[in-house]
Design a protein around this motif. Structure first.
Motif, PDB file in Angstrom:
ATOM      1  N   PHE A 174     117.810  17.026  58.173  1.00  0.00           N
ATOM      2  CA  PHE A 174     116.615  16.175  58.074  1.00  0.00           C
ATOM      3  C   PHE A 174     115.672  16.649  56.972  1.00  0.00           C
ATOM      4  CE2 PHE A 174     112.156  15.416  59.450  1.00  0.00           C
ATOM      5  CZ  PHE A 174     112.168  14.027  59.447  1.00  0.00           C
ATOM      6  N   GLU A 175     115.190  15.696  56.186  1.00  0.00           N
ATOM      7  CA  GLU A 175     114.138  16.011  55.214  1.00  0.00           C
ATOM      8  C   GLU A 175     112.945  15.124  55.491  1.00  0.00           C
ATOM      9  OE1 GLU A 175     115.535  16.064  51.199  1.00  0.00           O
ATOM     10  OE2 GLU A 175     117.239  17.325  51.789  1.00  0.00           O
ATOM     11  N   ILE A 176     111.747  15.716  55.458  1.00  0.00           N
ATOM     12  CA  ILE A 176     110.542  14.953  55.789  1.00  0.00           C
ATOM     13  C   ILE A 176     110.263  13.952  54.673  1.00  0.00           C
ATOM     14  CG2 ILE A 176     108.051  15.114  56.197  1.00  0.00           C
ATOM     15  CD1 ILE A 176     108.585  18.031  57.165  1.00  0.00           C
ATOM     16  N   PRO A 177     110.219  12.649  54.991  1.00  0.00           N
ATOM     17  CA  PRO A 177     109.938  11.689  53.923  1.00  0.00           C
ATOM     18  C   PRO A 177     108.510  11.853  53.403  1.00  0.00           C
ATOM     19  CG  PRO A 177     110.177  10.561  56.051  1.00  0.00           C
ATOM     20  CD  PRO A 177     110.450  12.015  56.294  1.00  0.00           C
ATOM     21  N   GLY A 178     108.359  11.833  52.084  1.00  0.00           N
ATOM     22  CA  GLY A 178     107.030  11.886  51.473  1.00  0.00           C
ATOM     23  C   GLY A 178     106.353  13.239  51.546  1.00  0.00           C
ATOM     24  N   LEU A 179     107.115  14.304  51.817  1.00  0.00           N
ATOM     25  CA  LEU A 179     106.498  15.633  51.934  1.00  0.00           C
ATOM     26  C   LEU A 179     105.815  16.028  50.620  1.00  0.00           C
ATOM     27  CD1 LEU A 179     106.176  18.225  53.666  1.00  0.00           C
ATOM     28  CD2 LEU A 179     108.296  19.051  52.620  1.00  0.00           C
ATOM     29  N   ASP A 180     104.583  16.502  50.725  1.00  0.00           N
ATOM     30  CA  ASP A 180     103.805  16.898  49.545  1.00  0.00           C
ATOM     31  C   ASP A 180     103.795  18.423  49.459  1.00  0.00           C
ATOM     32  OD1 ASP A 180     101.597  17.504  47.802  1.00  0.00           O
ATOM     33  OD2 ASP A 180     100.851  15.473  48.164  1.00  0.00           O
ATOM     34  N   SER A 181     103.735  18.961  48.248  1.00  0.00           N
ATOM     35  CA  SER A 181     103.799  20.430  48.111  1.00  0.00           C
ATOM     36  C   SER A 181     102.594  21.123  48.759  1.00  0.00           C
ATOM     37  CB  SER A 181     103.892  20.800  46.629  1.00  0.00           C
ATOM     38  OG  SER A 181     102.774  20.274  45.949  1.00  0.00           O
ATOM     39  N   VAL A 182     101.480  20.418  48.978  1.00  0.00           N
ATOM     40  CA  VAL A 182     100.323  21.076  49.620  1.00  0.00           C
ATOM     41  C   VAL A 182     100.432  21.085  51.151  1.00  0.00           C
ATOM     42  CG1 VAL A 182      98.709  20.514  47.766  1.00  0.00           C
ATOM     43  CG2 VAL A 182      98.942  18.936  49.690  1.00  0.00           C
ATOM     44  N   ASP A 183     101.420  20.368  51.691  1.00  0.00           N
ATOM     45  CA  ASP A 183     101.555  20.312  53.155  1.00  0.00           C
ATOM     46  C   ASP A 183     102.234  21.576  53.682  1.00  0.00           C
ATOM     47  OD1 ASP A 183     100.410  17.808  53.049  1.00  0.00           O
ATOM     48  OD2 ASP A 183     102.351  16.766  52.935  1.00  0.00           O
ATOM     49  N   LEU A 184     101.984  21.844  54.961  1.00  0.00           N
ATOM     50  CA  LEU A 184     102.561  23.039  55.579  1.00  0.00           C
ATOM     51  C   LEU A 184     103.642  22.591  56.568  1.00  0.00           C
ATOM     52  CD1 LEU A 184     102.255  26.134  56.028  1.00  0.00           C
ATOM     53  CD2 LEU A 184     100.516  25.603  57.765  1.00  0.00           C
ATOM     54  N   VAL A 185     104.845  23.187  56.423  1.00  0.00           N
ATOM     55  CA  VAL A 185     105.929  22.861  57.366  1.00  0.00           C
ATOM     56  C   VAL A 185     106.230  24.114  58.178  1.00  0.00           C
ATOM     57  CG1 VAL A 185     108.313  22.060  57.622  1.00  0.00           C
ATOM     58  CG2 VAL A 185     106.908  21.217  55.713  1.00  0.00           C
ATOM     59  N   ILE A 186     106.101  24.017  59.496  1.00  0.00           N
ATOM     60  CA  ILE A 186     106.374  25.166  60.362  1.00  0.00           C
ATOM     61  C   ILE A 186     107.591  24.834  61.245  1.00  0.00           C
ATOM     62  CG2 ILE A 186     105.456  26.685  62.176  1.00  0.00           C
ATOM     63  CD1 ILE A 186     102.677  26.241  61.079  1.00  0.00           C
ATOM     64  N   PRO A 187     108.709  25.558  61.015  1.00  0.00           N
ATOM     65  CA  PRO A 187     109.893  25.285  61.837  1.00  0.00           C
ATOM     66  C   PRO A 187     109.684  25.813  63.257  1.00  0.00           C
ATOM     67  CG  PRO A 187     110.378  26.852  60.054  1.00  0.00           C
ATOM     68  CD  PRO A 187     108.918  26.622  60.035  1.00  0.00           C
ATOM     69  N   ILE A 188     110.162  25.055  64.242  1.00  0.00           N
ATOM     70  CA  ILE A 188     109.992  25.449  65.648  1.00  0.00           C
ATOM     71  C   ILE A 188     111.325  25.883  66.229  1.00  0.00           C
ATOM     72  CG2 ILE A 188     109.409  24.556  67.951  1.00  0.00           C
ATOM     73  CD1 ILE A 188     107.019  24.999  66.072  1.00  0.00           C
ATOM     74  N   SER A 189     111.317  27.081  66.784  1.00  0.00           N
ATOM     75  CA  SER A 189     112.511  27.563  67.460  1.00  0.00           C
ATOM     76  C   SER A 189     112.500  27.026  68.888  1.00  0.00           C
ATOM     77  CB  SER A 189     112.489  29.095  67.480  1.00  0.00           C
ATOM     78  OG  SER A 189     113.304  29.544  68.533  1.00  0.00           O
ATOM     79  N   VAL A 197     100.534   9.259  56.786  1.00  0.00           N
ATOM     80  CA  VAL A 197      99.968  10.530  56.333  1.00  0.00           C
ATOM     81  C   VAL A 197      98.937  10.285  55.223  1.00  0.00           C
ATOM     82  CG1 VAL A 197     100.551  12.651  55.100  1.00  0.00           C
ATOM     83  CG2 VAL A 197     101.920  11.944  57.057  1.00  0.00           C
ATOM     84  N   LEU A 198      99.288   9.441  54.267  1.00  0.00           N
ATOM     85  CA  LEU A 198      98.351   9.152  53.166  1.00  0.00           C
ATOM     86  C   LEU A 198      97.055   8.549  53.699  1.00  0.00           C
ATOM     87  CD1 LEU A 198     100.664   7.783  50.326  1.00  0.00           C
ATOM     88  CD2 LEU A 198      99.390   9.953  50.387  1.00  0.00           C
TER      89      LEU A 198
END
Ligand code: NAD
Ligand code: ZN
Length: 370
Positions: free
Chosen positions: A60-75, A34-35
């Motif tokens: 599960f937690e996303i490794p290295g998640l940054d506060s500016v990133d967007l996480v969209i959960p999928i149903s 990602v970096l």
């Protein structure tokens, strides 16, 4: 029309995934990828699509998640529709969000397909349904990373992302070289939490794709070799005592990847059209539908059906039976129509005169036998 107009597989200019990590713990390499994408693109954010069922079950937690990133959960209550993909696209582009440096899909086949579709739509105008078909995507999508958490569909390797358009009844993907992931992280540790039945149903998708390819009229030596290896791995996994042991989850992840790579060289056969009909008419999930169909196609695939039944018995898996005995004539008509629209796989399986072999009566008999 000559047959090569419909199924031209003479010389395939094959497109594969560019790069992949493989191995238990490989997910820890995600932050560096990602970096690097942020550095190369000069863009600040990435968008993650994460399968909610997986994330909940695996904590599960996303490794290295940054506060500016967007996480969209999928149903994953339903398999992807064009409507859902359009809704997710709006979430990924709404509220003044800038284009992401990368799109990352973490989950089963549904989530991987959604990530591929959104990546393409971010760089191509219009809606998901505009690109259902072959080679309609004009521009390369946003850099995409796939992280499968469930093995079998091969979605991590293929050049399509399957979506159902509910208003037209069309279940078809964006078949395009631009739908192939740029990077994969294949980490068998991520499949540890898959429920038993789901593990079997989805794993069988790899087995069934390859059975159909090898029995078809359109073949390619590289595709055949991928398919044979996939079948061998599936046998080792599903005829063993513990199909979900660490070593077997690793083997099934390889089988899924190779099976997906094999599909690009050939077509599926008769099982997928019948299965797609169940998905379109009754909403049956793809991989479960395939397993149900295996109960009705022994006259076309006798050895594979025997093998399949041995695997079901060995693993004590639930595959529903006798669901279609009492359907109305209208329902059988709908199933028949939804089956027969899959021209390419049906020609691959039965030749150009597939319409004569596959009479309405025979299709009805097959559904009744499932
Ligand atoms: P899925 O992605 O729909 O997931 C099935 C269930 O498994 C969901 O409830 C999900 O939350 C759960 N799950 C996933 N990983 C998990 C984990 N590690 N632990 C616990 N639960 C987990 O299922 P699928 O069978 O992988 O994908 C089916 C979809 O793939 C269909 O939409 C089908 O059309 C598509 N498909 C695509 C291709 C392709 O080439 N693109 C090929 C075949 C199928
Ligand atoms: Zn399939």
């Amino acid at each position: 029309m000559i047959i090569s107009d419909v199924l031209d597989q003479g010389l395939v200019n094959a497109k594969n995934v560019n790069r992949f990590f493989f191995g238990s713990g490989a997910i820890q390499r995600l932050p560096e990828l990602v970096l690097e994408r942020k550095r190369v693109s000069g863009l600040e954010t990435v968008v993650y699509f994460v399968d909610s069922g997986f994330a909940d079950k695996a904590a599960f937690e996303i490794p290295g998640l940054d506060s500016v990133d967007l996480v969209i959960p999928i149903s994953t209550e339903f398999e992807p529709t064009t409507e859902y993909v359009n809704h997710l696209l709006a979430l990924a582009t709404g509220d003044g969000l800038t284009k992401p440096a990368a799109v990352i899909g973490i989950g089963g086949g549904s989530t991987l397909d959604i990530a591929k579709a959104i990546s393409n739509l971010l760089n191509n105008p219009g809606r998901a349904e505009d690109y259902q078909g072959w080679d309609l995507v004009r521009n390369p999508g946003v850099y995409k990373i796939g992280v499968p958490t469930l093995s079998g569909t091969g979605a991590e390797a293929t050049r399509t992302c399957v979506m159902t358009n509910k208003s037209s009844g069309l279940k078809l993907g964006m078949n395009s070289d631009y739908s192939v992931f740029d990077q994969l992280i294949l980490d068998p540790a991520l499949t540890a939490t898959v429920p038993r039945n789901q593990y079997f149903w989805t794993g069988m998708d790899a087995f069934i794709h390859c059975v159909e390819s090898l029995a078809g009229g359109y073949r390619n030596p590289i595709g055949d070799t991928f398919s044979s290896c996939t079948l061998e791995l599936c046998r080792e996994v599903f005829l063993s005592d513990d199909m979900q042991a660490d070593r077997n989850r690793e083997k099934l992840m390889v089988a899924s990847y190779l099976g997906g790579s094999a599909v690009g060289f050939s077509y599926v056969g008769l099982i997928h059209p019948l299965s797609a009909a169940l998905s379109v008419v009754f909403g049956t999930p793809h991989c479960l539908a395939n397993c149900i169909v295996m109960g009705g196609v022994s006259r076309f695939y006798p050895e594979a059906c025997d093998e399949f039944q041995r695997m079901v018995a060995k693993q004590e898996i639930e595959v529903p039976q006798g669901l279609f005995v009492d359907l109305s004539e209208d329902q059988f008509d709908n199933l028949y129509k939804a089956t027969m629209m899959h021209e390419k796989p049906l020609i691959n399986a039965l030749g150009r005169s597939y319409g004569q072999t596959l009479t309405k009566d025979l299709v009805k008999q097959m559904f009744k036998a499932m």
